[in-house]
Motif scaffolding. Structure first.
Motif, PDB file in Angstrom:
ATOM      1  N   SER A 187     -31.162  32.759  99.802  1.00 52.72           N
ATOM      2  CA  SER A 187     -31.216  34.159 100.228  1.00 52.72           C
ATOM      3  C   SER A 187     -31.736  34.259 101.659  1.00 52.72           C
ATOM      4  O   SER A 187     -31.233  35.049 102.469  1.00 52.72           O
ATOM      5  N   GLY A 188     -32.743  33.450 101.968  1.00 52.37           N
ATOM      6  CA  GLY A 188     -33.249  33.428 103.340  1.00 52.37           C
ATOM      7  C   GLY A 188     -32.212  32.915 104.313  1.00 52.37           C
ATOM      8  O   GLY A 188     -32.055  33.437 105.423  1.00 52.37           O
ATOM      9  N   ALA A 189     -31.464  31.886 103.879  1.00 52.97           N
ATOM     10  CA  ALA A 189     -30.425  31.319 104.747  1.00 52.97           C
ATOM     11  C   ALA A 189     -29.323  32.329 105.025  1.00 52.97           C
ATOM     12  O   ALA A 189     -28.776  32.396 106.131  1.00 52.97           O
ATOM     13  N   VAL A 190     -28.994  33.143 104.020  1.00 54.73           N
ATOM     14  CA  VAL A 190     -27.962  34.176 104.197  1.00 54.73           C
ATOM     15  C   VAL A 190     -28.383  35.168 105.281  1.00 54.73           C
ATOM     16  O   VAL A 190     -27.566  35.571 106.128  1.00 54.73           O
ATOM     17  N   GLU A 191     -29.646  35.570 105.280  1.00 59.33           N
ATOM     18  CA  GLU A 191     -30.140  36.477 106.307  1.00 59.33           C
ATOM     19  C   GLU A 191     -30.066  35.836 107.688  1.00 59.33           C
ATOM     20  O   GLU A 191     -29.736  36.486 108.682  1.00 59.33           O
ATOM     21  N   ILE A 192     -30.365  34.549 107.755  1.00 62.61           N
ATOM     22  CA  ILE A 192     -30.287  33.828 109.032  1.00 62.61           C
ATOM     23  C   ILE A 192     -28.849  33.763 109.528  1.00 62.61           C
ATOM     24  O   ILE A 192     -28.565  33.991 110.707  1.00 62.61           O
TER      25      ILE A 192
END
Length: 422
Positions: A247-252
């Motif tokens: 989920s964090g990677a998607v935001e990045i």
């Protein structure tokens, strides 16, 4: 190019020979994945075996240098003048095409054959080079052979790991190179480099032009970002208690896209950024992702634009992960290449030869990276672009017509002969 020119041209390049080699190499592909010859693979070596035979048939002294480049060499009548080089690469991206890189190597081979057919022996030495791993390899690095030849393959890069934890050092050895002999300085004998390439865009086709004369090659910076979370049971961990690295990677990824659009819209030069590689651990449907690695490919016409993007990566991007309850544990610069300028005089010569052959042309920037970018830092360098259908590249549909490849090869031939006479 008019229909009359297509039928009545008197070019040195043998169009049928060129085409036969391109199509034969295209048949050397991973089963069910056209047209794929990844660097360091067994299929890549089969392609090199084919090229080695063709180089030798053309009378070239053929060998693999310490950097893993396949080279065919003709000694000049005055070898002290140095070496003129024509090159590109025969490796492909996964599911790539039959022309990207390969057309430039085969064009160089055809130039050597055309010289032989015409009984022409150059004053300079001539080398036709298939540069090792121009495309991004599984070792986190591109343009490996050219980096080595131009003194830009750093010792620590040889320790980069690929599949099964094999080091790049060992992989180059498998290709016939001698990594322990790689020098931290460039070859001094190269006096000029020419590279034919399909455009990989639709500018030439849209304008109805035959030849692109490249002026600038974008700089490319590749960045590996590691996002750390916590592995948990996908069924028993409530949504608000998760540390989901993906989920964090998607935001990045979304942030990188938005920043790239912002920079590009400024109108201060060409800029793009792509998140093209994502590795998720443990990569199981019923486990909250614990670790994600992203590889970012960013390209800029000027260093100022790249520095703005790198500042975003360092200062803003970690906050995107933190907002999701995870962290960016590492940001690693895998490679960082400055934009490159082609030689003005040599580019003018390419334009003049295109005109003399009755071919229409324009000057243009390359948004793709090329081996020429590295050679441009040590020797006068020029690139010859030819059109490709619908601008498609890095895909099985990649296509250029036989006469388009032959026209570009004819320009390379005439330019080389003029370079040799100087």
């Amino acid at each position: 190019m008019s229909d009359e020119q297509k039928q009545n041209h008197n070019w040195a390049a043998n169009q049928q020979r060129l085409w036969d080699d391109l199509m034969a190499l295209g048949e050397l592909t991973e089963p069910g994945i056209p047209y794929t010859r990844r660097s360091f693979s067994e299929m890549f070596l089969k392609g090199r075996d084919y090229l080695t035979k063709r180089f030798e048939e053309a009378g070239l002294d053929t060998f693999v240098d310490e950097n893993g480049n396949l080279i065919g060499r003709l000694e000049g009548t005055d070898p002290e003048r140095g070496t003129l080089m024509i090159g590109s690469h025969s490796d492909t991206v996964p599911g790539g095409g039959r022309f990207d890189g390969v057309a430039g190597v085969v064009a160089g081979l055809e130039v050597a054959r055309a010289l032989k057919d015409a009984g022409i022996r150059l004053k300079h030495n001539l080398e036709i080079v298939d540069c090792l791993a121009e495309e991004m390899s599984e070792y986190g690095l591109s343009c490996i052979g050219t980096r080595g030849m131009t003194g830009q393959l750093k010792p620590e890069m040889l320790d980069y790991k690929g599949p099964n934890e094999e080091s790049l050092r060992d992989a180059i050895t498998r290709m016939g190179g001698k990594p322990d002999a790689i020098k931290q300085e460039s070859r001094k004998d190269i006096k000029g480099y020419l590279e034919l390439h399909i455009e990989q865009g639709k500018v030439l086709e849209t304008a109805g032009l035959d030849i692109g004369v490249v002026t600038t090659i974008v700089g490319i910076t590749r960045i590996e970002i590691t996002v750390k979370g916590l592995p948990d049971h996908a069924g028993t961990t409530p949504m608000d208690l998760r540390k989901d690295a993906l989920s964090g990677a998607v935001e990045i990824i979304a942030g990188i896209r938005d920043k790239a659009k912002e920079i590009a819209k400024k109108g201060e030069g060409y800029f793009v950024a792509t998140t093209g590689e994502v590795t998720v651990e443990p990569n199981a449907a019923n486990v909250v992702p614990s670790t994600v690695k992203l590889v970012i490919d960013s390209r800029a016409q000027t260093r100022v634009l790249m520095e703005e993007f790198l500042a975003f990566i360092n200062d803003v991007m970690p906050n995107l992960a933190t907002a999701q309850g995870v962290e960016v544990s590492e940001v690693k610069i895998l490679s960082d290449s400055l934009h490159s300028e082609c030689d003005d005089d040599l580019s003018d010569l390419v334009k003049d030869m295109s005109d003399q052959l009755g071919l229409t042309s324009m000057r243009m920037t390359s948004g793709a990276g090329h081996d020429a970018a590295f050679f441009s830092r040590i020797a006068p360098t020029a690139m010859v672009f030819v059109p490709c259908k619908d601008g498609r590249s890095h895909c099985p549909e990649e296509w250029s017509e036989p006469e388009q490849i032959a026209a570009g090869t004819a320009v390379v031939f005439e330019t080389l002969c003029k370079m040799d006479a100087r």
